[in-house]
Write an enzyme that holds these catalytic residues in place. Structure first.
Site, PDB file in Angstrom:
ATOM      1  N   SER A   1       0.822  -1.207   0.000  1.00  0.00           N
ATOM      2  CA  SER A   1       0.000   0.000   0.000  1.00  0.00           C
ATOM      3  C   SER A   1       0.854   1.255   0.000  1.00  0.00           C
ATOM      4  O   SER A   1       0.322   2.351  -0.148  1.00  0.00           O
ATOM      5  CB  SER A   1      -0.950   0.002   1.192  1.00  0.00           C
TER       6      SER A   1
ATOM      7  N   HIS B   1      -3.188  -3.046  -6.062  1.00  0.00           N
ATOM      8  CA  HIS B   1      -3.497  -2.503  -4.739  1.00  0.00           C
ATOM      9  C   HIS B   1      -4.988  -2.594  -4.474  1.00  0.00           C
ATOM     10  O   HIS B   1      -5.772  -1.763  -4.923  1.00  0.00           O
ATOM     11  CB  HIS B   1      -3.001  -1.046  -4.639  1.00  0.00           C
TER      12      HIS B   1
ATOM     13  N   GLU C   1      -6.135  -0.369  -7.616  1.00  0.00           N
ATOM     14  CA  GLU C   1      -5.150   0.440  -8.333  1.00  0.00           C
ATOM     15  C   GLU C   1      -4.139  -0.529  -8.962  1.00  0.00           C
ATOM     16  O   GLU C   1      -3.548  -1.354  -8.253  1.00  0.00           O
ATOM     17  CB  GLU C   1      -4.426   1.383  -7.365  1.00  0.00           C
TER      18      GLU C   1
ATOM     19  N   ASN D   1      -4.694   6.563  -1.411  1.00  0.00           N
ATOM     20  CA  ASN D   1      -4.200   6.841  -0.061  1.00  0.00           C
ATOM     21  C   ASN D   1      -3.577   8.226   0.037  1.00  0.00           C
ATOM     22  O   ASN D   1      -3.662   8.899   1.057  1.00  0.00           O
ATOM     23  CB  ASN D   1      -3.160   5.792   0.355  1.00  0.00           C
TER      24      ASN D   1
HETATM   25  P1  NAI Z   1      -1.326  -9.220   7.644  1.00  0.00           P
HETATM   26  O1  NAI Z   1      -0.334  -9.024   8.711  1.00  0.00           O
HETATM   27  O2  NAI Z   1      -2.760  -9.416   8.008  1.00  0.00           O
HETATM   28  O3  NAI Z   1      -0.913 -10.459   6.740  1.00  0.00           O
HETATM   29  C1  NAI Z   1       0.363 -10.712   6.293  1.00  0.00           C
HETATM   30  C2  NAI Z   1       0.501 -12.216   6.186  1.00  0.00           C
HETATM   31  O4  NAI Z   1       1.677 -12.497   5.475  1.00  0.00           O
HETATM   32  C3  NAI Z   1       0.609 -12.910   7.528  1.00  0.00           C
HETATM   33  O5  NAI Z   1      -0.354 -13.949   7.615  1.00  0.00           O
HETATM   34  C4  NAI Z   1       2.013 -13.486   7.529  1.00  0.00           C
HETATM   35  O6  NAI Z   1       2.122 -14.690   8.216  1.00  0.00           O
HETATM   36  C5  NAI Z   1       2.266 -13.633   6.054  1.00  0.00           C
HETATM   37  N1  NAI Z   1       3.682 -13.644   5.700  1.00  0.00           N
HETATM   38  C6  NAI Z   1       4.661 -12.795   6.102  1.00  0.00           C
HETATM   39  N2  NAI Z   1       5.830 -13.123   5.526  1.00  0.00           N
HETATM   40  C7  NAI Z   1       5.592 -14.212   4.757  1.00  0.00           C
HETATM   41  C8  NAI Z   1       6.385 -15.018   3.921  1.00  0.00           C
HETATM   42  N3  NAI Z   1       7.674 -14.773   3.756  1.00  0.00           N
HETATM   43  N4  NAI Z   1       5.812 -16.054   3.291  1.00  0.00           N
HETATM   44  C9  NAI Z   1       4.503 -16.304   3.436  1.00  0.00           C
HETATM   45  N5  NAI Z   1       3.698 -15.576   4.219  1.00  0.00           N
HETATM   46  C10 NAI Z   1       4.226 -14.536   4.873  1.00  0.00           C
HETATM   47  O7  NAI Z   1      -1.153  -7.989   6.674  1.00  0.00           O
HETATM   48  P2  NAI Z   1      -2.193  -7.342   5.655  1.00  0.00           P
HETATM   49  O8  NAI Z   1      -2.925  -6.242   6.325  1.00  0.00           O
HETATM   50  O9  NAI Z   1      -2.957  -8.401   4.999  1.00  0.00           O
HETATM   51  O10 NAI Z   1      -1.220  -6.647   4.619  1.00  0.00           O
HETATM   52  C11 NAI Z   1      -0.575  -7.379   3.603  1.00  0.00           C
HETATM   53  C12 NAI Z   1      -0.135  -6.417   2.514  1.00  0.00           C
HETATM   54  O11 NAI Z   1      -1.280  -5.748   2.003  1.00  0.00           O
HETATM   55  C13 NAI Z   1       0.806  -5.325   2.979  1.00  0.00           C
HETATM   56  O12 NAI Z   1       1.731  -5.066   1.950  1.00  0.00           O
HETATM   57  C14 NAI Z   1      -0.105  -4.144   3.199  1.00  0.00           C
HETATM   58  O13 NAI Z   1       0.548  -2.906   3.065  1.00  0.00           O
HETATM   59  C15 NAI Z   1      -1.086  -4.338   2.075  1.00  0.00           C
HETATM   60  N6  NAI Z   1      -2.388  -3.700   2.255  1.00  0.00           N
HETATM   61  C16 NAI Z   1      -3.038  -3.739   3.453  1.00  0.00           C
HETATM   62  C17 NAI Z   1      -4.268  -3.118   3.597  1.00  0.00           C
HETATM   63  C18 NAI Z   1      -5.000  -3.194   4.887  1.00  0.00           C
HETATM   64  O14 NAI Z   1      -5.974  -2.443   5.066  1.00  0.00           O
HETATM   65  N7  NAI Z   1      -4.634  -4.078   5.797  1.00  0.00           N
HETATM   66  C19 NAI Z   1      -4.916  -2.420   2.473  1.00  0.00           C
HETATM   67  C20 NAI Z   1      -4.186  -2.520   1.239  1.00  0.00           C
HETATM   68  C21 NAI Z   1      -2.961  -3.107   1.158  1.00  0.00           C
END
Ligand code: NAI
Length: 676
Positions: free
Chosen positions: A417, A438, A450, A488
């Site tokens: 993001s 995104h 996006e 954003n």
């Molecule tokens: P989250 O913390 O809920 O999920 C991340 C997941 O990735 C976790 O389950 C973790 O165990 C897993 N993970 C980490 N390293 C790993 C690896 N090497 N191999 C496999 N799995 C791995 O995070 P979230 O919120 O889902 O964010 C994920 C991405 O999405 C980030 O880049 C964030 O910036 C982006 N994003 C998040 C938004 C939000 O509102 N939460 C909105 C838009 C984008």
């Protein structure tokens, strides 16, 4: 007779006239002016030697009639022209209704707006009970209400409450639901549809009346009471000064329901007035913006047969579930089986929400979604979506590990993001294969994605990402890799201003009200709580260095204290069963000032993005902000809003805000170019 451009007429052995609509040069049937005129002539001809009955049918595959031609609608200059335009449709519907033989509308596929009104003017409506059949009167979404007699005729068929609920929400009904509400007479499997139509012509049964309760609520002594109740329901969703159409519809019914002729005449008057309001014009524009974004995904034929998602957290898990819902075969990888168990559980909830009690659809979606702890899916994936922690170093080392495992032509998409694509693609042998997808949170509800392209992203990869996004039912917005991308970046100054206000001691309820009064679907403080204050802080801190945004100290300290918003039960608001507990008596003396402080930060950033060509043009800035943040659609988007209010007038206000509140209101350099 086949001397028509859009209609083919066939008389069968039983002397039934089958009127086949196949609008020329168009994939779908629209009730355009020419189509109306031709049908009117056809009915005149048929009247001179009446058939046993008439059946109206579509020759397009899996679709009936999508409604009026909205393009014709946009050319209307004033209420008088709009009135003439509507009268033509009314004349046709009245003629159809007055035919001496039985008339049947035979629906298979989408039937909306004018298509439904045409059907309502027939004696009977039969429809296929296939999934593709959907029936509705969605005019309210374009800032008007049905205008080809549909208000009167839908109420006469199903009674005021069911008809009002169909028209006020504009929702599409499955055939079964439409039958239950009394909107249509019969549903059958597709193979028996023709027989059903013939049967209605031959039997010409007496039509059922709406239930007694519904007929009662149409009585003049009850209407004011029911209307008051309806207005109250509508007011909870849309203010009359922003969205006049639902209120006009309720008034029309209240005043005229006792007199069919009057109601039909006043319907024309009401829609003609609504059609020329800025709200209708802007909502029609939003409709076309949506079509434009969808079309961006049509430039290239592309199908990702296998999708592999890495990171099954909030975003990755929901993206995977969404893709499975949309028919994709998806593998999801995470660090441990325990984490994937959580992903699986979330997916079950998504499936249930989407498919309700349709067990077969849930089972099929489950079959397509595979929990893949060891990451086997990477080898066969056409598209790999990365959604792991927001940390550039961690993402880069993942890319180095997985690139050799990926198919040579597979695309790598990141859901980052805030990280610039160039900071990530440096880890790849083939940097051109990296693109951003995104998604917004919650994935199932937010229509926009996006599609981020960095300096090195291959043009074909961008096209494929656009096509994929469209194929999963989202609106793709091609966006240049730049801090905060588009949505954003525009949203954050507005959210931070709200946080600053609360830190100044202004009640969060007052701040939120200032925004909802402008037409935002949710106030910025409640939005920040919903997104999560930790996520807001992360995005804001990344943007603060590049965009010079001051990070309010209160945001950091709340996160440190574990107040993360809705998910932790406490943020700016306290949450009870997922609902913000608000103080109804909170107020602020100068609400206009609050509103200006919020909205001008958003508008100013939108102008900056327009100047920097973060997206291709001003339409795309508006589309991104409307579909990515819910920005008041009736205002047509930030750039449209500046233009319609007048950039000079607004720039004076902005100068005043700068004097009162400081540099963060300094006008963007392009402000005065907006009108040119
Ligand atoms: P989250 O913390 O809920 O999920 C991340 C997941 O990735 C976790 O389950 C973790 O165990 C897993 N993970 C980490 N390293 C790993 C690896 N090497 N191999 C496999 N799995 C791995 O995070 P979230 O919120 O889902 O964010 C994920 C991405 O999405 C980030 O880049 C964030 O910036 C982006 N994003 C998040 C938004 C939000 O509102 N939460 C909105 C838009 C984008």
């Amino acid at each position: 007779m086949s001397d028509y451009k859009h209609w083919i007429i066939a008389r069968d052995a039983e002397n039934i006239a089958w009127l086949h609509l196949d609008k020329a040069d168009s994939k779908v049937n629209l009730l355009a002016g020419e189509v109306i005129d031709e049908l009117s002539n056809i009915l005149d001809t048929l009247n001179s030697s009446p058939p046993q009955g008439i059946v109206i049918v579509s020759d397009k595959t899996d679709s009936f009639i999508f409604g009026a031609d909205i393009k014709e609608f946009t050319s209307l200059k004033d209420a008088q022209q709009a009135g003439q335009f509507l009268q033509r449709g009314h004349d046709l519907m009245n003629k159809l209704e007055a035919m001496s033989c039985p008339t049947v509308s035979m629906i298979h596929g989408i039937c909306l707006g004018g298509g439904t009104e045409l059907s309502l003017a027939c004696d009977y409506i039969v429809a296929s009970n296939e999934d593709v059949t959907k029936i509705g009167l969605p005019e309210i979404k374009l800032g008007i209400h049905p205008g080809y007699g549909g208000t009167q005729r839908s109420i006469a068929r199903c009674g005021p409450l069911p008809a009002m609920s169909i028209m006020l929400t504009g929702r599409m009904l499955a055939a079964r639901a439409a039958k239950k509400m009394g909107l249509i007479d019969e549903i059958t499997p597709l193979r028996q549809l023709k027989n059903a139509a013939v049967d209605y012509v031959m039997r010409a049964p007496k039509r059922k009346k709406p239930a007694l309760l519904h007929r009662l609520s149409n009585q003049s002594w009850l209407r004011p009471l029911v209307a008051k109740q309806l207005r109250k329901q509508v007011a909870g969703k849309a203010k009359s000064e922003h969205y006049p159409a639902p209120y006009a519809l309720i008034n029309l019914w209240k005043r005229c329901a006792g007199n069919k002729k009057q109601m039909l005449a006043e319907e024309i008057h009401s829609v003609a007035q609504l059609a020329i309001t800025p709200t209708a014009r802007n909502l029609v524009r939003v409709f076309f913006l949506q079509e434009t974004l969808k079309n961006l995904g049509k430039q290239l034929e592309y199908k990702a047969h296998n999708v592999h998602v890495i990171g099954g957290g909030i975003m990755g898990g929901d993206i995977a579930a969404w893709c499975a819902i949309q028919g994709y075969r998806v593998t999801v990888e995470d660090q441990s089986p325990e984490r994937l168990a959580v992903t699986y559980k979330r997916a079950q909830n998504s499936f249930k929400k989407k498919f309700k009690r349709n067990r077969r659809a849930i089972r099929d979606a489950n079959d397509r979604l595979i929990m893949d702890h060891r990451g086997h899916g990477i080898h066969t994936a056409d598209l790999v979506i990365e959604a792991i922690f927001e940390d550039a170093e961690v993402k880069r080392s993942l890319y180095q590990r997985i690139e050799p495992l990926m198919k040579a032509d597979a695309i790598l998409a990141t859901n980052t993001s805030s990280i610039m694509l160039e900071d990530l693609s440096s880890a790849l042998q083939q940097p051109g294969r990296l693109v951003g997808l995104h998604f917004f949170n919650p994935v199932a509800l937010m229509p926009l994605v996006e599609v981020i392209h960095g300096a090195q992203t291959d043009a074909a990869v961008i096209q494929k990402a656009l096509a994929f996004t469209r194929d999963i039912g989202k609106l793709p917005l091609p966006t240049r890799s730049s801090p905060g991308f588009l949505v954003n970046r525009i949203l954050m100054p507005y959210l931070l201003e709200a946080v600053i206000m609360v830190a100044e001691g202004i009640a969060p309820e007052a701040v939120d009200k200032a925004a909802t009064d402008f037409g935002m679907p949710m106030g910025p403080i409640e939005l920040a709580d919903t997104v999560g204050l930790d996520i807001c802080r992360n995005v804001a801190s990344i943007l603060s260095s590049t965009l010079g945004l001051a990070l309010p100290a209160s945001l950091g300290s709340m996160v440190d204290d574990g107040k993360l918003g809705k998910k932790s039960g406490q943020g700016f608001y306290r949450y009870n069963k997922g609902k913000a507990v608000k103080n109804k008596n909170a107020h602020y003396a100068n609400m206009q000032e609050l509103q200006d402080r919020l909205i001008f930060r958003l508008l100013n950033e939108a102008v900056a993005c327009w100047r920097e060509n973060i997206v291709e043009n001003d339409d795309q800035v508006d589309a991104g902000v409307i579909f990515g943040t819910g920005f008041a659609p009736f205002r047509g988007g930030p750039i449209r809003h500046i233009r319609s209010e007048g950039s000079e007038l607004l720039s004076t206000k902005l100068d005043q805000l700068e004097k009162n509140f400081g540099e963060r209101y300094r006008q963007d350099a392009a402000w005065n170019d907006i009108n040119s």
